[in-house]
Every structure is written in structure tokens, then in C-alpha cells.
Motif scaffolding. Structure first.
Motif, PDB file in Angstrom:
ATOM      1  N   LEU A 190      13.255 -11.034  -7.988  1.00  0.00           N
ATOM      2  CA  LEU A 190      14.150  -9.991  -7.485  1.00  0.00           C
ATOM      3  C   LEU A 190      15.582 -10.260  -7.968  1.00  0.00           C
ATOM      4  CD1 LEU A 190      14.702  -7.545  -5.570  1.00  0.00           C
ATOM      5  CD2 LEU A 190      15.064  -9.200  -3.741  1.00  0.00           C
ATOM      6  N   LEU A 191      15.996 -11.519  -7.843  1.00  0.00           N
ATOM      7  CA  LEU A 191      17.346 -11.893  -8.279  1.00  0.00           C
ATOM      8  C   LEU A 191      17.513 -11.636  -9.777  1.00  0.00           C
ATOM      9  CD1 LEU A 191      20.098 -13.289  -7.820  1.00  0.00           C
ATOM     10  CD2 LEU A 191      18.962 -15.470  -8.218  1.00  0.00           C
ATOM     11  N   ALA A 192      16.497 -12.046 -10.557  1.00  0.00           N
ATOM     12  CA  ALA A 192      16.573 -11.852 -12.012  1.00  0.00           C
ATOM     13  C   ALA A 192      16.676 -10.365 -12.345  1.00  0.00           C
ATOM     14  CB  ALA A 192      15.342 -12.476 -12.679  1.00  0.00           C
ATOM     15  N   GLY A 193      15.885  -9.557 -11.657  1.00  0.00           N
ATOM     16  CA  GLY A 193      15.901  -8.113 -11.907  1.00  0.00           C
ATOM     17  C   GLY A 193      17.279  -7.527 -11.623  1.00  0.00           C
ATOM     18  N   ILE A 194      17.868  -7.934 -10.511  1.00  0.00           N
ATOM     19  CA  ILE A 194      19.194  -7.407 -10.133  1.00  0.00           C
ATOM     20  C   ILE A 194      20.251  -7.875 -11.144  1.00  0.00           C
ATOM     21  CG2 ILE A 194      21.027  -7.534  -8.390  1.00  0.00           C
ATOM     22  CD1 ILE A 194      18.767  -7.712  -6.259  1.00  0.00           C
ATOM     23  N   LEU A 195      20.182  -9.173 -11.513  1.00  0.00           N
ATOM     24  CA  LEU A 195      21.174  -9.705 -12.462  1.00  0.00           C
ATOM     25  C   LEU A 195      21.036  -9.070 -13.846  1.00  0.00           C
ATOM     26  CD1 LEU A 195      21.257 -13.529 -11.549  1.00  0.00           C
ATOM     27  CD2 LEU A 195      22.847 -11.722 -10.872  1.00  0.00           C
ATOM     28  N   LEU A 227       9.004 -17.202  -5.255  1.00  0.00           N
ATOM     29  CA  LEU A 227       8.947 -16.682  -6.621  1.00  0.00           C
ATOM     30  C   LEU A 227       9.375 -15.221  -6.651  1.00  0.00           C
ATOM     31  CD1 LEU A 227       6.549 -17.612  -9.299  1.00  0.00           C
ATOM     32  CD2 LEU A 227       6.652 -15.191  -8.851  1.00  0.00           C
ATOM     33  N   THR A 228       8.913 -14.467  -5.659  1.00  0.00           N
ATOM     34  CA  THR A 228       9.304 -13.065  -5.560  1.00  0.00           C
ATOM     35  C   THR A 228      10.825 -12.949  -5.445  1.00  0.00           C
ATOM     36  OG1 THR A 228       7.260 -12.574  -4.407  1.00  0.00           O
ATOM     37  CG2 THR A 228       9.021 -10.981  -4.165  1.00  0.00           C
ATOM     38  N   ALA A 241       5.147  -9.092  -9.294  1.00  0.00           N
ATOM     39  CA  ALA A 241       5.140 -10.489  -9.775  1.00  0.00           C
ATOM     40  C   ALA A 241       4.460 -11.397  -8.750  1.00  0.00           C
ATOM     41  CB  ALA A 241       6.563 -10.965 -10.037  1.00  0.00           C
ATOM     42  N   GLY A 242       4.697 -11.115  -7.476  1.00  0.00           N
ATOM     43  CA  GLY A 242       4.047 -11.907  -6.420  1.00  0.00           C
ATOM     44  C   GLY A 242       2.536 -11.776  -6.507  1.00  0.00           C
ATOM     45  N   GLY A 243       2.058 -10.549  -6.676  1.00  0.00           N
ATOM     46  CA  GLY A 243       0.611 -10.313  -6.751  1.00  0.00           C
ATOM     47  C   GLY A 243      -0.018 -10.961  -7.969  1.00  0.00           C
ATOM     48  N   VAL A 244       0.620 -10.757  -9.119  1.00  0.00           N
ATOM     49  CA  VAL A 244       0.070 -11.308 -10.372  1.00  0.00           C
ATOM     50  C   VAL A 244       0.073 -12.842 -10.314  1.00  0.00           C
ATOM     51  CG1 VAL A 244       0.465 -11.503 -12.869  1.00  0.00           C
ATOM     52  CG2 VAL A 244       0.724  -9.285 -11.733  1.00  0.00           C
ATOM     53  N   SER A 245       1.152 -13.397  -9.784  1.00  0.00           N
ATOM     54  CA  SER A 245       1.239 -14.870  -9.702  1.00  0.00           C
ATOM     55  C   SER A 245       0.139 -15.436  -8.809  1.00  0.00           C
ATOM     56  CB  SER A 245       2.594 -15.299  -9.144  1.00  0.00           C
ATOM     57  OG  SER A 245       3.611 -14.761  -9.923  1.00  0.00           O
ATOM     58  N   ALA A 246      -0.156 -14.723  -7.730  1.00  0.00           N
ATOM     59  CA  ALA A 246      -1.214 -15.191  -6.828  1.00  0.00           C
ATOM     60  C   ALA A 246      -2.557 -15.187  -7.539  1.00  0.00           C
ATOM     61  CB  ALA A 246      -1.267 -14.317  -5.591  1.00  0.00           C
ATOM     62  N   ALA A 247      -2.805 -14.131  -8.320  1.00  0.00           N
ATOM     63  CA  ALA A 247      -4.073 -14.062  -9.060  1.00  0.00           C
ATOM     64  C   ALA A 247      -4.142 -15.191 -10.088  1.00  0.00           C
ATOM     65  CB  ALA A 247      -4.197 -12.699  -9.735  1.00  0.00           C
ATOM     66  N   ILE A 300       9.237  -4.717  -9.250  1.00  0.00           N
ATOM     67  CA  ILE A 300       8.831  -5.763 -10.207  1.00  0.00           C
ATOM     68  C   ILE A 300       8.558  -7.069  -9.457  1.00  0.00           C
ATOM     69  CG2 ILE A 300       9.635  -7.192 -12.142  1.00  0.00           C
ATOM     70  CD1 ILE A 300      11.271  -4.718 -13.062  1.00  0.00           C
ATOM     71  N   ALA A 301       9.416  -7.373  -8.488  1.00  0.00           N
ATOM     72  CA  ALA A 301       9.279  -8.634  -7.741  1.00  0.00           C
ATOM     73  C   ALA A 301       7.969  -8.666  -6.960  1.00  0.00           C
ATOM     74  CB  ALA A 301      10.463  -8.810  -6.789  1.00  0.00           C
ATOM     75  N   VAL A 302       7.632  -7.546  -6.317  1.00  0.00           N
ATOM     76  CA  VAL A 302       6.395  -7.509  -5.526  1.00  0.00           C
ATOM     77  C   VAL A 302       5.175  -7.642  -6.443  1.00  0.00           C
ATOM     78  CG1 VAL A 302       4.965  -6.049  -4.039  1.00  0.00           C
ATOM     79  CG2 VAL A 302       7.428  -6.184  -3.643  1.00  0.00           C
TER      80      VAL A 302
END
Lengths: 406, 295
Positions: B50-55, B45-46, B70-76, B66-68
């Protein structure tokens, strides 16, 4: 007491229900059998069992193939069927890119009296599914499993819609020789028949042409890093003229990034597994990479109509040539049904075995006189400015192609 | 000498990533006794974020941040939606839940995005190498080593000096004590998942930048490696997770560097055999607690 010898209401219901089900089963069986056999040119439905990897590691090849095939089936049925009388009935099941699941799915499909089985685009699950089709006498064709051991491992009912890996390796070896390359490094993986055997076919063909393979590396599919392998390539002196690998995504991008990042500039030769937008998106890193595939995916020439139809059905352009090969699988089946004038598995198998010069989108496709791998042209593509550029199309002489052995 | 330098660089680079991954697993195991096999999908997911952010044209550093997160929030969120309802169930139920979440996310990635891998365009400066003596080290490896080591040093301070760090360490020793300390279990578990997700996010970014693409099944191999690392180090041991990461990477890189070509196909089998040998000497992992049950 008098009631003891009378069947209970529940028992009567069970018996009645069983009888109804038996009759229904018999009549349904009769109908299906009539539909399936449909001999002597009578109208019937060809039931196609599709064991396809809609999820998992092979989805990248099977999903577009299925899209192309379903588009073909829809067009044929809209026109009243093959020759206006043989309609196509697809039954699709997901094999999850797993060999055991492929066998399970194939058994389920064969239990539904199919006349034709399509198996995943890789040898390992196709062998698992194909062996059941072989026993049932049903022709089975892999989406695009290119390992030539596939039909050898299964038997005379097993085919592939792909050219053989030995043939594409020969094309790459001839290219390298024609360019004057003397030395090569090969990188394979024991994790699949495709990645395991292709480097050996290339080596055999390249050395037969007078070249020398100066190093052979191995990787594990999905491994974290290719740094060690790149260090080993860098240690070869003088550097190999050409590096050949059947690695595909996600391994190929990792490898070539590490290779170019380390300053190795040898020409890289790949195979059909890297014919995808992921490779093109590597931009400068993939510049100059050459690979073999079924054709050039471009919205022009014979492919323009396919692009229009595909876009109308799916609302997007095809991303890989596998969508085209899936459609071509349909075109080949159409030729077999036309020749068989029947919906029976046996008649379709006999017709398929003798197919010759079926006009596909990428070129003619034949099976007659071959080793049950599709005899079709192989396109050599060069990546230039992040676009596929056709270097040439080749039909290697079967006599000079490395022989496949189990 | 050149090969030794390359070996050390490769071991630190890969070991750091493995350590971050295994720490992510260990943190959750500490508080819930669960090996979360959906941890790999947090990495995936991260990668997609990351890809979405770059694009979308974001600067690389911002896309990574943002990607990192997103990883934390998704885990919660994963903890809240999937694991909280079965928190008091057996270990087997929790394990099955983690497999279910993992497969669900894989299918969502495949059907919602694409079954094909997506190339992640990283800045050009990351694709070159620098010379160190006679060896060349790629900038991706330097970034991987730097980020990995900084993250591990930060975690060391976090676990030694912060309130939540102490709480997680205490939970690793005895979860009931945490309750006696007045810390709410729910908060601690959510925090552990958040931290685990952030670690998966950092490891995911390193993985994607090194590999150059993200695909729906990307998380499987790393989470398997992280599980082995966590077992070698001792399940639940945070120090062991780091140590195990470097042990596994040193075995893998050594075999890849020095194993004869004709034995290379057996590389993974040899790796796991060595792991089993280590475990036969340290049945609970190198830093694991010996568990004794009363009859």
C-alpha cells in the motif's frame, strides 16, 4: 593379549588432540589476557562486546546506534587506534529485542574476555545484560536507554549514553510552564519502563511548577486503536492545555492521528522516541508537536562532517539522531581509553566514571558526579512544516529534576 | 449516552477488523487444520505494498486494491513454497513452519526495508471526523466499519451460494468428504490460502490506515488477537470467527472505557481472564464442534 595394555590408536589420537587443544587454549588465553590488560600504556586491542537489538521492536534505535559506533571504530582503527596504539575490536551479537536473549548474548560476550559491553537502547534488556557485566566487573553502557532506573537496578558498572527520562520530563514540564499552560493530560503504557515512568516524572515536575495534571491515560503498546482514549480526552472540560506522552512509533502516529482527527487541538509534547522520519511524514497532523531528544539531525554545523562520513560509508543520510549518539558512544569510549591508557575493563570503568566534558557532536558529555546516566544537553525540537526546528537546548539543574527510584 | 455511542462505534470498528482476521485464520484451519501464524506478516506485506503504491503516485483506491491482491497472491505463494512440502506432516510441523515463515518475513522486512516504521500517507479526508448526535466519529472508523461489514456480507454470500464457499464449509466439517465430492485437495487448499490472504489484505489496509504507519513487526498483535478470536468462536467455525471478533472487541473496548485508572495496567490480564472464563463454559469455543475420540 599383548595389545590389551597398549592404548588404542583412537585413544592415542584423542589424548594427543586434547593435549594440542589444551596448549592452544593456554597460549590463546595468554595472548588474550595480554591484549586485554595491556596496562601501562602498552599497545593493545580493546575488545568491545555489543549486545544490540538488530531485529525486533528495538531495532529502530539500536541499528542506527551500531552504524554510528562502527563508523567511529573504523575511523579510529584506520588512524592506528586511540592514541595510535589502542585499537578497537567489535564483537556484535543480536539480542532480538528480547530481555532473556540479551542476557544470553551478554554471557556469551563476557565469556570472550571483553573489556567493555554495549547493551540495547532500552532499560529492560539492558538490566538483564548489565547484571552479568556487573558480576564480571565489566563496564556496560546502554545505547540510549533513558530510564534512570537502569543504573540503579544494576549497579556501579552500568551506565547509559542517554540523558535520564526524569531530565527530559523536566525540560518538557518547564516548557509547558513557561508557555503559561496550566493543565496537562498524560498518556503512558505499563509495557516498558520508558513509557511507564515518563508520565510520572512529567507530572511531578509540572505540578512542582504549579501546573495540574487533569487526566492520566494508559495504552497497550501496539493496540489497534486510540479512539477510546481520545474520547476520554475529549470528555475533559475544559480541554487540557497540553498532552504529554512517551508513546513512540507505531503508537504515536496512531494516537496523534486519532487525536487530531477528533478535533482535539491541545499542544502535544513527546519524547526522544518520536525523533524519526515517521513522525515528520505525518505532515500536518504532527505540525506543532514538540519533543525532547539528543540534538537536531541536520546536515550543518558540527553534524556536517558526520553526514559526509556516514554517507560515504552507508550510501545514505542518517535517518535518526541515534546514528549520531552511537558515534558519540565511540567518542566517549575514546576519551575513557585515552584517560585509562589501558585495555583492561577495570581501568576503562574507572576512567568512564570520571569523564567530564567529552566533546561529542551534539554537545559535551559527562559522567563525573552524576547518577551514571549521561549528563548531556537536551534539545527541545518543534516540528514546523514537517521539519525539525530547534526550540532550544537545556541542561536542567539536577537538584530540580524528579528523583528516580526503583 | 455519548459514551455508549462511542462504545458501539468502537466495538463495531475493531470487531469488524478482528472478524476479518479471524476468518482468514479459520478458512485455512478449515482445510488444513493449521493456525497460520504468518497471517500477520501478510497484513504487514499488504501495508508495505500500500505504501509503495501511494509513493509511486497511484490513486489511493488503486493502491488499496493492489495491496489487497498482493496479500492474496502472497498467501497462495506461501502455501506453495512453505506449506505444500510439509502438507502431510504432523500438526506440530505445520505450526513450526508457520512460525518460521513469520520470522523469516519479519527479518526480510527489517533488513530489506527498514527496522523503523514507515509512515503511510493516507488522504487528508480520512483524517477528519463527522458529528453523529453528540458524538464524533472519525472517517477512518466509518471506513473501517463500512469495509468490514461489506466484506463480511460478501463472505456470507460467498460461503452460502458459491461452489468454493460450499467446499470450504464442507472441509470445515469433514475434509475427507470434499475429496468424495470430487474436489482436488490441492486446489481447495490453494484457494483457501488465497482467500485467507485477501482477508489479511483487507484487514491489513484497515489496520494501516487507522494506525498511519507500517513496521516489520506490525502483524504480531493482530494475529495474536485473531487467534484468540478464532478460539473463542470455535476453531474452524466461520460463524464463530465473526462472532468471536465482536466478543473480543466488546471486552477490550469496555475495559478501556470503564476500567478505573488504577486498575488499567491489568487490562490485558483481565481481558484474557474473561476469555478463559468463556472457554471454561465453552471448552471448544462458542461455535466449536465437540470432539469425541474413541478409546
Amino acid at each position: 593379549m599383548k595389545y590389551k595394555n597398549r592404548p588404542s590408536l583412537v585413544m592415542k589420537s584423542i589424548v594427543s588432540l586434547s593435549a594440542v587443544m589444551l596448549v592452544a587454549a593456554c597460549s590463546s588465553g595468554d595472548t588474550e589476557s595480554t591484549e586485554a590488560s595491556g596496562g601501562s600504556g602498552e599497545a593493545c586491542a580493546v575488545k568491545v562486546g555489543i549486545a544490540s537489538s538488530q531485529t525486533g521492536s528495538l531495532a529502530y534505535i539500536d541499528v542506527p546506534n551500531l552504524e554510528g559506533f562502527e563508523m567511529w571504530a573504523e575511523q579510529v582503527n584506520a588512524a592506528g587506534g586511540v592514541d595510535g596504539k589502542f585499537t578497537i575490536e567489535n564483537v556484535v551479537k543480536d539480542t532480538r529485542s528480547d530481555a532473556a536473549q540479551s542476557a544470553t548474548v551478554a554471557a556469551e560476550l563476557l565469556g570472550q574476555e571483553i573489556s567493555f559491553l554495549i547493551t540495547p537502547g532500552d532499560a529492560d534488556p539492558s538490566i538483564a545484560a548489565g547484571q552479568l557485566a556487573q558480576d564480571a566487573g565489566v563496564p556496560a553502557v546502554s545505547w540510549f536507554g533513558s530510564s534512570p532506573i537502569l543504573p540503579l537496578a544494576v549497579g556501579d558498572r552500568m551506565f547509559s549514553n542517554a540523558f535520564g527520562d526524569n531530565a527530559q520530563a523536566k525540560v518538557l514540564a518547564d516548557y509547558a510552564t513557561d508557555k503559561g499552560f496550566k493543565t496537562a493530560y498524560t498518556l503512558g503504557s505499563p509495557d516498558s519502563a520508558y513509557t511507564n515512568l515518563l508520565p510520572g516524572f512529567f507530572k511531578e515536575a509540572f505540578e512542582a511548577n504549579g501546573g495540574t495534571v487533569v487526566g492520566e491515560g494508559q495504552f497497550s503498546m501496539g493496540q489497534a486503536s486510540f479512539s477510546v482514549i481520545v474520547d476520554q480526552i475529549k470528555a475533559i472540560s475544559p480541554a487540557p492545555d497540553v498532552i504529554m506522552t512517551p508513546a513512540y512509533e507505531p503508537d504515536f502516529p496512531t494516537f496523534i492521528k486519532a487525536l487530531r482527527g477528533a478535533g482535539v487541538t491541545s499542544v502535544v509534547l513527546g519524547t526522544d522516541g518520536i525523533d524519526s522520519p515517521t513522525t515528520l511524514a505525518l505532515a500536518d497532523i504532527a505540525e506543532g508537536v514538540l519533543y525532547t531528544t539528543a540534538g537536531v539531525l541536520k546536515n550543518e554545523g558540527k553534524m556536517a562532517t558526520f553526514y559526509t562520513d556516514y554517507n560515504a560509508k552507508y550510501g545514505k543520510d542518517p535517518e535518526t539522531i541515534y546514528a549520531v549518539t552511537g558515534y558519540e558512544m565511540g567518542m566517549t569510549l575514546e576519551a575513557a581509553i585515552k584517560s585509562a591508557q589501558s585495555c583492561s575493563a577495570e581501568a576503562i570503568w574507572q576512567a568512564w566514571t570520571n569523564l567530564e566534558g567529552v566533546q561529542g557532536i551534539t554537545g559535551p558529555i559527562s559522567y563525573k558526579g552524576g547518577d551514571r546516566m549521561a549528563i548531556r544537553e537536551i534539545a527541545l525540537i518543534e516540528i514546523k512544516n514537517s521539519e525539525r526546528t530547534l526550540f532550544g537546548t537545556f541542561a536542567p539543574d539536577p537538584a530540580t529534576v524528579p528523583k528516580a527510584q526503583l | 449516552m455519548e459514551s455508549l455511542i462511542s462504545y458501539v462505534v468502537n466495538v463495531i470498528s475493531l470487531g469488524g477488523t478482528y472478524a476479518l482476521l479471524a476468518l482468514g485464520l479459520a478458512v485455512v484451519f478449515s482445510v488444513l487444520g493449521l493456525i497460520n501464524f504468518a497471517h500477520g506478516e501478510l497484513m504487514t506485506l499488504t501495508g508495505y505494498v500500500l505504501l509503495a503504491g501511494i509513493l509511486m503516485g497511484q490513486p489511493f483506491w488503486l493502491a488499496v486494491l493492489i495491496a489487497v491482491i498482493a496479500g492474496g497472491v502472497s498467501a497462495a505463494l506461501m502455501e506453495f513454497a512453505a506449506f505444500r512440502p510439509v502438507r502431510n506432516a504432523s500438526g506440530a510441523t505445520l505450526l513450526m513452519t508457520s512460525f518460521a515463515v513469520s520470522m523469516l518475513l519479519q527479518v526480510i522486512f527489517q533488513n530489506g526495508i527498514s527496522p523503523r516504521g514507515q509512515a503511510v500517507p493516507v488522504p487528508a479526508w480520512l483524517t477528519t471526523s463527522i458529528s453523529v448526535g453528540v458524538s464524533q466519529i472519525s472517517k477512518v472508523q466509518i471506513m473501517s466499519i463500512t469495509v468490514g461489514l461489506v466484506a463480511l456480507i460478501f463472505l456470507k454470500f460467498f460461503f452460502d451460494r458459491s461452489y468454493w464457499g460450499w467446499a470450504i464449509k464442507a472441509a470445515a466439517n469433514d475434509f475427507e468428504i470434499v475429496g468424495l465430492m470430487g474436489i482436488k485437495a490441492s486446489r481447495l487448499i490453494t484457494f483457501a490460502f488465497l482467500l485467507s490472504g485477501l482477508l489479511a489484505g483487507i484487514a491489513g489496509v484497515l489496520w494501516v490506515v487507522q494506525r498511519g504507519s507500517v513496521d516489520p513487526l506490525m502483524g504480531f498483535k493482530p494475529v495474536l488477537a485473531a487467534f484468540i478470536v478464532a478460539v473463542i468462536g470455535g476453531l474452524g467455525s466461520l460463524t464463530g470467527a465473526v462472532f468471536g471478533g465482536f466478543i473480543l472487541s466488546s471486552i477490550e473496548i469496555a475495559l478501556q472505557t470503564w476500567l478505573p485508572a488504577n486498575v488499567m495496567p491489568y487490562r490485558e490480564a483481565i481481558t484474557y481472564t474473561i476469555v478463559v472464563l468463556i472457554l471454561s463454559v465453552f471448552p471448544n469455543g462458542i461455535f466449536g464442534k465437540r470432539v469425541q475420540e474413541k478409546v
